[in-house]
Design a protein around this motif. Structure first.
Motif, PDB file in Angstrom:
ATOM      1  N   HIS A   1     -27.703   9.088  21.787  1.00  0.00           N
ATOM      2  CA  HIS A   1     -27.389   8.163  22.876  1.00  0.00           C
ATOM      3  C   HIS A   1     -26.176   8.675  23.651  1.00  0.00           C
ATOM      4  CE1 HIS A   1     -26.973   4.288  24.945  1.00  0.00           C
ATOM      5  NE2 HIS A   1     -25.672   4.360  24.691  1.00  0.00           N
ATOM      6  N   ILE A   2     -26.252   8.606  24.998  1.00  0.00           N
ATOM      7  CA  ILE A   2     -25.112   8.935  25.857  1.00  0.00           C
ATOM      8  C   ILE A   2     -24.426   7.638  26.249  1.00  0.00           C
ATOM      9  CG2 ILE A   2     -24.373   9.938  28.053  1.00  0.00           C
ATOM     10  CD1 ILE A   2     -26.765  11.773  27.940  1.00  0.00           C
ATOM     11  N   SER A   3     -23.123   7.543  25.993  1.00  0.00           N
ATOM     12  CA  SER A   3     -22.396   6.323  26.334  1.00  0.00           C
ATOM     13  C   SER A   3     -21.511   6.495  27.567  1.00  0.00           C
ATOM     14  CB  SER A   3     -21.535   5.857  25.156  1.00  0.00           C
ATOM     15  OG  SER A   3     -20.615   6.879  24.771  1.00  0.00           O
ATOM     16  N   ARG A   4     -20.978   7.704  27.785  1.00  0.00           N
ATOM     17  CA  ARG A   4     -20.086   7.954  28.920  1.00  0.00           C
ATOM     18  C   ARG A   4     -20.425   9.284  29.569  1.00  0.00           C
ATOM     19  NH1 ARG A   4     -14.086   6.256  26.578  1.00  0.00           N
ATOM     20  NH2 ARG A   4     -14.802   5.108  24.763  1.00  0.00           N
ATOM     21  N   VAL A   5     -20.118   9.382  30.858  1.00  0.00           N
ATOM     22  CA  VAL A   5     -20.255  10.634  31.594  1.00  0.00           C
ATOM     23  C   VAL A   5     -18.930  10.888  32.304  1.00  0.00           C
ATOM     24  CG1 VAL A   5     -21.469  11.871  33.424  1.00  0.00           C
ATOM     25  CG2 VAL A   5     -22.737  10.299  31.924  1.00  0.00           C
ATOM     26  N   ARG A   6     -18.318  12.021  32.027  1.00  0.00           N
ATOM     27  CA  ARG A   6     -17.058  12.368  32.679  1.00  0.00           C
ATOM     28  C   ARG A   6     -17.338  13.321  33.831  1.00  0.00           C
ATOM     29  NH1 ARG A   6     -11.962  11.314  31.836  1.00  0.00           N
ATOM     30  NH2 ARG A   6     -10.286  12.709  32.517  1.00  0.00           N
ATOM     31  N   ARG A   7     -16.981  12.902  35.026  1.00  0.00           N
ATOM     32  CA  ARG A   7     -17.250  13.685  36.237  1.00  0.00           C
ATOM     33  C   ARG A   7     -16.011  13.643  37.119  1.00  0.00           C
ATOM     34  NH1 ARG A   7     -22.270  11.476  39.205  1.00  0.00           N
ATOM     35  NH2 ARG A   7     -23.294  12.480  37.419  1.00  0.00           N
TER      36      ARG A   7
ATOM     37  N   ASP B   1     -21.279  17.970  34.324  1.00  0.00           N
ATOM     38  CA  ASP B   1     -20.903  16.685  33.739  1.00  0.00           C
ATOM     39  C   ASP B   1     -20.599  16.866  32.245  1.00  0.00           C
ATOM     40  OD1 ASP B   1     -21.200  15.287  36.073  1.00  0.00           O
ATOM     41  OD2 ASP B   1     -23.131  14.403  35.573  1.00  0.00           O
ATOM     42  N   ARG B   2     -19.596  16.123  31.776  1.00  0.00           N
ATOM     43  CA  ARG B   2     -19.269  16.122  30.350  1.00  0.00           C
ATOM     44  C   ARG B   2     -19.722  14.789  29.789  1.00  0.00           C
ATOM     45  NH1 ARG B   2     -17.267  19.981  27.161  1.00  0.00           N
ATOM     46  NH2 ARG B   2     -15.461  18.785  26.483  1.00  0.00           N
ATOM     47  N   VAL B   3     -20.773  14.796  28.970  1.00  0.00           N
ATOM     48  CA  VAL B   3     -21.352  13.553  28.468  1.00  0.00           C
ATOM     49  C   VAL B   3     -20.896  13.309  27.036  1.00  0.00           C
ATOM     50  CG1 VAL B   3     -23.337  13.718  30.010  1.00  0.00           C
ATOM     51  CG2 VAL B   3     -23.495  14.702  27.734  1.00  0.00           C
ATOM     52  N   ARG B   4     -20.616  12.038  26.739  1.00  0.00           N
ATOM     53  CA  ARG B   4     -20.209  11.633  25.380  1.00  0.00           C
ATOM     54  C   ARG B   4     -21.479  11.231  24.633  1.00  0.00           C
ATOM     55  NH1 ARG B   4     -15.337   9.434  23.489  1.00  0.00           N
ATOM     56  NH2 ARG B   4     -15.474   9.040  21.257  1.00  0.00           N
TER      57      ARG B   4
END
Length: 528
Positions: free
Chosen positions: A299-305, A322-325
């Motif tokens: 599951h992806i909870s956050r996307v850092r852009r 994108d850096r995905v959590r």
């Protein structure tokens, strides 16, 4: 040396970029001169050449290439935010367009009263509103191609300083505005209510502005599960919610209470990490479409852009870099990483096919003739590539072609493009700038630029406070975006500690201000 540079335009360009960027680091108070340093360096070097009987110029095709690199990449980066802001932000956008139109009329009236040509008036208008793509559009349209650049060069300085003072005033008079949006947080909840609700039901209730990452049923000895949307809540469950603090608190009160147990840190069942999106097959697709839950139980909870964390709503389109959590079963994390790419290449990849396609379509769009009384005009390369960039940035993908671009790559191309164009524009203006400043033309253009910049600043300040009731922090961002001026954005960010409302105001109006200036200036340049 001057003769050598006259015969080696690429060497001349490199020298101007070197000198100009060094000059751009000079600070006026708390703000650097920035890319405009290249313009002023090019004007000075070109003027020295003319004084010694040597013509120093950057080829026009090089300047055009720099221009379209700048406008297209700005469009790609701004596309998603621009279209997302349209439903609630269009009144502010209309205000900015109306302000630009009003000061354009004032520019024509004052310019004619001062006896200035339409070419110089158009250039002073673009300089007073600090917009280099509009300068290029004016240069293409004007009967005297050098006139716009001369007007731009003289009016530019107050264009930056005047609007910067307006932004400073807005920040000093912020009043009792609401606090900025808080960064994303996570909270483990012990459920007391909501039995039988699915996690998807709760997320939809909050318009996907929150998401869940983990769920542990009933007892601490039970395994921690990845928060699949179809999982149902039961009594005494532990569930981790991610989102802005105020919404997380609301979800906590709705479902139960804050738990003293944090199920995030345990790595026995699940692992979590940041993964970089660098797989072209993933870029341009939404979080929901790639279906990590169905493929890997992850599951992806956050996307850092661009240094901002976003909640990974199902409809959020992923971009290269994108850096995905990701939360995943421990044994499947390597598969998830390989699927997403997890390479630094994603942060610098320009997606050559989509990039070339966008530029090609943008240039063709710029050639389309728009009929108007008196002959009409073409949008030009700057407006065409900007519009195409906005659409391509919003789409993210057309079939197998990725049309988005990582923020890092786009910002690098954008900066290189703008300083290249400024070097070209400066060498064109340097031939006439000394004569213009020392003649009646110099003070006349300075007066015209002062009227346009000050008029725009006053109108935007009044409309923002009296009509839109906007807080001073976001209003400073709107002023920077309306002026399409990165230096003002940098000033506002520095004064507010990079408050997110500044960038939101900037992105909201920047694209429409850019388009309005490019279109309106062509009308000004074509007037008799």
């Amino acid at each position: 040396m001057l003769t050598l540079l006259a015969g080696q335009p690429i060497l001349l360009l490199a020298l101007l970029l070197l000198v100009g960027t060094m000059l751009g680091r000079v600070r006026l108070g708390t703000v650097e001169i920035g890319p405009a340093g290249v313009l002023f360096a090019a004007i000075a070097v070109s003027a020295i050449g003319v004084a010694n009987g040597v013509k120093l110029q950057i080829p026009e095709n090089v300047g055009t290439l720099g221009l379209v690199l700048f406008t297209y990449t700005i469009g790609v980066v701004s596309g998603p935010s621009f279209f997302a802001s349209l439903p609630r932000g269009w009144p502010v956008m209309l205000t900015v367009v109306a302000t630009i139109a009003v000061v354009a009329v004032a520019a024509v009236l004052v310019g004619r009263a001062l006896g200035l040509t339409s070419s110089v008036v158009a250039g002073a208008f673009t300089g007073a509103l600090t917009n280099t793509p509009a300068l290029a559009a004016a240069t293409e349209r004007a009967a005297d191609p050098a006139g716009p650049t001369v007007g731009y060069s003289i009016a530019y300085l107050w264009g930056v300083v005047g609007m910067l003072l307006a932004a400073a005033w807005s920040l000093r008079h912020r009043g009792n505005e609401a606090p900025p949006s808080e960064p994303l947080v996570h909270q483990t909840i012990r459920t007391e209510r909501g039995e039988g609700l699915s996690l998807a039901d709760v997320e939809e209730r909050y318009d996907h502005k929150v998401t869940f990452s983990r769920l542990k049923h009933d007892h601490l000895s039970n395994p921690t599960l990845v928060a699949d949307d179809e999982l149902l809540l039961g009594p005494n469950d532990l569930v981790t919610v991610v989102g802005p603090r105020d919404l997380v608190d609301r979800v906590t009160l709705e479902l139960g209470h804050r738990s003293s147990h944090d199920i995030v840190e345990g790595h026995e069942d699940l692992d979590y990490r940041r993964v970089t999106v660098s797989n072209e097959k993933i870029a341009g697709r939404s979080v929901g479409a790639i279906d990590l839950e169905g493929r890997f139980g992850a599951h992806i909870s956050r996307v850092r852009r661009a240094d901002v964390d976003l909640v990974a709503a199902p409809g959020l389109v992923l971009q290269m870099g994108d850096r995905v959590r990701v939360t995943s079963p421990v044994q499947r994390m390597p598969e998830v990483s390989a699927f997403l790419g997890d390479s630094d290449r994603g942060m610098s990849d320009i997606n050559p096919v989509g990039f070339a396609l966008g530029l090609s379509i943008g240039l063709l769009v710029g050639m389309v003739h728009i009929p108007l009384p008196g002959g009409g005009f073409a949008l030009g390369a700057a407006a065409g590539t900007l519009l195409t960039g906005l659409v391509f940035g919003r789409l993210g993908r057309i079939g197998p072609v990725v049309t988005s671009m990582s923020n890092g790559a786009a910002q690098s191309l954008s900066y290189f493009g703008v300083i290249t164009f400024l070097a070209y524009a400066g060498t064109r203006a340097g031939e006439r700038i000394v004569g213009a400043i020392t003649s009646d033309l110099g003070w006349k253009v300075a007066v015209l630029g002062f009227v346009v910049t000050t008029g725009a600043a006053v109108l935007l300040l009044l409309a923002g406070r009296l009509v839109h009731r906007m807080g001073g922090t976001q209003h400073a961002g709107v002023l920077a975006g309306a002026q399409t001026q990165p230096a003002i954005l940098a000033f506002a960010n520095d004064r507010t500690g990079f408050d997110t409302r500044v960038s939101l105001g900037y992105v909201l109006v920047y694209p429409v201000a850019m388009i309005a200036k490019i279109v309106i200036v062509q009308v000004l340049a074509g007037l008799g």
